[in-house]
Design a protein around this motif. Structure first.
Motif, PDB file in Angstrom:
ATOM      1  N   HIS A   1     -68.235 -95.002 -15.910  1.00 21.76           N
ATOM      2  CA  HIS A   1     -69.379 -94.155 -16.249  1.00 21.76           C
ATOM      3  C   HIS A   1     -69.497 -94.063 -17.769  1.00 21.76           C
ATOM      4  O   HIS A   1     -68.517 -93.753 -18.449  1.00 21.76           O
ATOM      5  CB  HIS A   1     -69.187 -92.765 -15.646  1.00 21.76           C
ATOM      6  CG  HIS A   1     -70.431 -91.956 -15.631  1.00 21.76           C
ATOM      7  ND1 HIS A   1     -70.970 -91.403 -16.769  1.00 21.76           N
ATOM      8  CD2 HIS A   1     -71.251 -91.613 -14.618  1.00 21.76           C
ATOM      9  CE1 HIS A   1     -72.064 -90.741 -16.463  1.00 21.76           C
ATOM     10  NE2 HIS A   1     -72.259 -90.860 -15.156  1.00 21.76           N
ATOM     11  N   PRO A   2     -70.681 -94.311 -18.328  1.00 25.37           N
ATOM     12  CA  PRO A   2     -70.834 -94.300 -19.789  1.00 25.37           C
ATOM     13  C   PRO A   2     -70.441 -92.980 -20.446  1.00 25.37           C
ATOM     14  O   PRO A   2     -69.874 -92.983 -21.541  1.00 25.37           O
ATOM     15  CB  PRO A   2     -72.319 -94.591 -20.009  1.00 25.37           C
ATOM     16  CG  PRO A   2     -72.837 -95.115 -18.728  1.00 25.37           C
ATOM     17  CD  PRO A   2     -71.913 -94.675 -17.645  1.00 25.37           C
ATOM     18  N   VAL A   3     -70.710 -91.858 -19.795  1.00 22.06           N
ATOM     19  CA  VAL A   3     -70.348 -90.564 -20.396  1.00 22.06           C
ATOM     20  C   VAL A   3     -68.836 -90.416 -20.449  1.00 22.06           C
ATOM     21  O   VAL A   3     -68.292 -89.905 -21.430  1.00 22.06           O
ATOM     22  CB  VAL A   3     -71.009 -89.384 -19.632  1.00 22.06           C
ATOM     23  CG1 VAL A   3     -70.462 -88.051 -20.103  1.00 22.06           C
ATOM     24  CG2 VAL A   3     -72.523 -89.435 -19.809  1.00 22.06           C
TER      25      VAL A   3
ATOM     26  N   ARG B   1     -67.587 -92.367 -23.304  1.00 17.57           N
ATOM     27  CA  ARG B   1     -67.912 -91.644 -24.551  1.00 17.57           C
ATOM     28  C   ARG B   1     -66.942 -90.491 -24.773  1.00 17.57           C
ATOM     29  O   ARG B   1     -66.458 -90.269 -25.882  1.00 17.57           O
ATOM     30  CB  ARG B   1     -69.357 -91.128 -24.477  1.00 17.57           C
ATOM     31  CG  ARG B   1     -69.786 -90.247 -25.635  1.00 17.57           C
ATOM     32  CD  ARG B   1     -69.907 -91.060 -26.931  1.00 17.57           C
ATOM     33  NE  ARG B   1     -70.181 -90.252 -28.075  1.00 17.57           N
ATOM     34  CZ  ARG B   1     -71.389 -90.033 -28.581  1.00 17.57           C
ATOM     35  NH1 ARG B   1     -72.442 -90.590 -28.035  1.00 17.57           N
ATOM     36  NH2 ARG B   1     -71.547 -89.290 -29.642  1.00 17.57           N
TER      37      ARG B   1
ATOM     38  N   GLU C   1     -64.441 -89.971 -27.912  1.00 17.49           N
ATOM     39  CA  GLU C   1     -64.444 -88.741 -28.712  1.00 17.49           C
ATOM     40  C   GLU C   1     -63.055 -88.106 -28.762  1.00 17.49           C
ATOM     41  O   GLU C   1     -62.617 -87.619 -29.805  1.00 17.49           O
ATOM     42  CB  GLU C   1     -65.466 -87.744 -28.149  1.00 17.49           C
ATOM     43  CG  GLU C   1     -66.911 -88.201 -28.253  1.00 17.49           C
ATOM     44  CD  GLU C   1     -67.408 -88.342 -29.673  1.00 17.49           C
ATOM     45  OE1 GLU C   1     -66.901 -87.634 -30.575  1.00 17.49           O
ATOM     46  OE2 GLU C   1     -68.305 -89.173 -29.909  1.00 17.49           O
TER      47      GLU C   1
ATOM     48  N   PRO D   1     -71.841 -83.765 -29.255  1.00 15.24           N
ATOM     49  CA  PRO D   1     -72.811 -84.870 -29.157  1.00 15.24           C
ATOM     50  C   PRO D   1     -73.758 -84.614 -27.982  1.00 15.24           C
ATOM     51  O   PRO D   1     -73.312 -84.369 -26.858  1.00 15.24           O
ATOM     52  CB  PRO D   1     -71.944 -86.104 -28.897  1.00 15.24           C
ATOM     53  CG  PRO D   1     -70.548 -85.709 -29.237  1.00 15.24           C
ATOM     54  CD  PRO D   1     -70.485 -84.230 -29.036  1.00 15.24           C
ATOM     55  N   ALA D   2     -75.046 -84.665 -28.223  1.00 14.96           N
ATOM     56  CA  ALA D   2     -76.039 -84.336 -27.192  1.00 14.96           C
ATOM     57  C   ALA D   2     -75.988 -85.278 -25.998  1.00 14.96           C
ATOM     58  O   ALA D   2     -76.357 -84.891 -24.891  1.00 14.96           O
ATOM     59  CB  ALA D   2     -77.435 -84.351 -27.807  1.00 14.96           C
ATOM     60  N   GLU D   3     -75.502 -86.485 -26.183  1.00 16.03           N
ATOM     61  CA  GLU D   3     -75.537 -87.495 -25.122  1.00 16.03           C
ATOM     62  C   GLU D   3     -74.559 -87.243 -23.987  1.00 16.03           C
ATOM     63  O   GLU D   3     -74.630 -87.903 -22.958  1.00 16.03           O
ATOM     64  CB  GLU D   3     -75.230 -88.897 -25.689  1.00 16.03           C
ATOM     65  CG  GLU D   3     -76.060 -89.319 -26.858  1.00 16.03           C
ATOM     66  CD  GLU D   3     -75.479 -88.816 -28.177  1.00 16.03           C
ATOM     67  OE1 GLU D   3     -74.266 -88.886 -28.401  1.00 16.03           O
ATOM     68  OE2 GLU D   3     -76.278 -88.334 -28.996  1.00 16.03           O
ATOM     69  N   VAL D   4     -73.607 -86.333 -24.152  1.00 19.12           N
ATOM     70  CA  VAL D   4     -72.565 -86.177 -23.136  1.00 19.12           C
ATOM     71  C   VAL D   4     -72.936 -85.188 -22.041  1.00 19.12           C
ATOM     72  O   VAL D   4     -72.255 -85.119 -21.034  1.00 19.12           O
ATOM     73  CB  VAL D   4     -71.194 -85.817 -23.754  1.00 19.12           C
ATOM     74  CG1 VAL D   4     -70.690 -86.930 -24.631  1.00 19.12           C
ATOM     75  CG2 VAL D   4     -71.241 -84.505 -24.485  1.00 19.12           C
ATOM     76  N   GLY D   5     -73.994 -84.430 -22.201  1.00 18.12           N
ATOM     77  CA  GLY D   5     -74.458 -83.545 -21.132  1.00 18.12           C
ATOM     78  C   GLY D   5     -74.058 -82.096 -21.317  1.00 18.12           C
ATOM     79  O   GLY D   5     -73.561 -81.692 -22.362  1.00 18.12           O
ATOM     80  N   THR D   6     -74.249 -81.336 -20.248  1.00 22.36           N
ATOM     81  CA  THR D   6     -73.952 -79.904 -20.267  1.00 22.36           C
ATOM     82  C   THR D   6     -72.449 -79.688 -20.152  1.00 22.36           C
ATOM     83  O   THR D   6     -71.693 -80.596 -19.788  1.00 22.36           O
ATOM     84  CB  THR D   6     -74.640 -79.201 -19.084  1.00 22.36           C
ATOM     85  OG1 THR D   6     -74.040 -79.677 -17.867  1.00 22.36           O
ATOM     86  CG2 THR D   6     -76.134 -79.453 -19.073  1.00 22.36           C
TER      87      THR D   6
ATOM     88  N   GLN E   1     -71.266 -80.585 -16.716  1.00 18.88           N
ATOM     89  CA  GLN E   1     -71.146 -82.032 -16.538  1.00 18.88           C
ATOM     90  C   GLN E   1     -69.912 -82.572 -17.252  1.00 18.88           C
ATOM     91  O   GLN E   1     -69.207 -83.444 -16.725  1.00 18.88           O
ATOM     92  CB  GLN E   1     -72.411 -82.731 -17.049  1.00 18.88           C
ATOM     93  CG  GLN E   1     -73.627 -82.449 -16.209  1.00 18.88           C
ATOM     94  CD  GLN E   1     -74.908 -82.911 -16.886  1.00 18.88           C
ATOM     95  OE1 GLN E   1     -75.032 -82.892 -18.113  1.00 18.88           O
ATOM     96  NE2 GLN E   1     -75.876 -83.328 -16.078  1.00 18.88           N
TER      97      GLN E   1
END
Length: 152
Positions: free
Chosen positions: A80-82, A85, A89, A103-108, A111
């Motif tokens: 999974h890309p997240v 990531r 990190e 980072p905004a891309e990783v979700g709530t 999540q």
């Protein structure tokens, strides 16, 4: 110049010292190693300053005879890309869910915790206390090897 001091992001294709060492080990091992083996190794310094040195070798026969389905959870967690990531990190020094949420891309946050549980369950992470996460020392080099293999 030592390998760790080379400016290139990839060792020269002519550097087969690890392969030659593996072949020598296989010859010493005798008949049980007739089908060959694999070796992966690394010496890593992460951005946060941690240093890891690690190696693992296995005979081909044992690998081919093993139950590969046992590896499915570990591979699935990396699929999974997240999650990838988050691992990047964490290796870079962000260790808490709050830091990982920056980072905004990783979700709530929810999540993020879901993905952290998946990575922890598969052995790619463990909790060190106070909500801090880290890649276990014995998984740092294998993670980087898996990423390197995926890039070809």
């Amino acid at each position: 110049m030592e390998a760790a001091d080379r400016p290139a992001s990839r060792l020269s294709e002519g550097d087969f010292w690890a392969l030659e060492g593996l072949k020598a080990q296989l010859v010493e091992a005798g008949e049980g190693a007739a089908d060959g083996g694999v070796l992966f190794t690394g010496a890593v310094r992460l951005p946060a300053g941690e240093r890891y040195e690690w190696q693992h070798g296995a005979l081909t026969e044992g690998l081919l005879d093993a139950d590969w389905t046992e590896a499915a959870e570990a591979f699935a967690a990396l699929g999974h890309p997240v999650r990838l990531r988050l691992l990047r990190e964490i290796l870079g020094g962000r260790r808490t869910a709050a830091e990982l949420a920056e980072p905004a891309e990783v979700g709530t946050t929810g999540q993020i915790y879901h993905h952290l549980r998946q990575l922890t369950g598969a052995g790619w992470l463990h909790t060190t206390g106070r909500g801090r996460h880290e890649v276990p020392p014995g998984r740092v080099v294998p993670l980087l090897v898996a990423l390197s293999a995926a890039r070809g």
